[in-house]
Scaffold this motif. Sequence first.
Motif: not given
Length: 115
Positions: A39, A42-43, A46-47, A57-58, A61-62, A64, A67
Amino acid sequence: MDLVYDIQELMRELSSSIQLLRKHGNELAEAERDYKICLRQEALKLRQEKNMPVTLINQIIYGVPEVADKRFKRDICETMYNTNLEHINVTKLKLRLLGAQLSREWGSDNNAQAN
């Protein structure tokens, strides 16, 4: 004497379940660790790579795949752990019930012999 046998069997079952709970607990902890690491990675991707705002992102991300897969595995491990824990509780309840029944039977035998 069937009660004594049943109690012994439940005690063996309880011991096995406790060992299994430890195994499931370790698997849950490992799955939770793997999920949190994935998690975070991947965050950060993305950033940094997609220059995505933190507020989005929040939400993304779930979804992906990696993840989601780690979260799914974590959830399965948690379900196995909780199921095993509940089985232990049920087994302990059965043991208490059989112990009380055994006490009543032995108590009534002793009372009958005393009279």
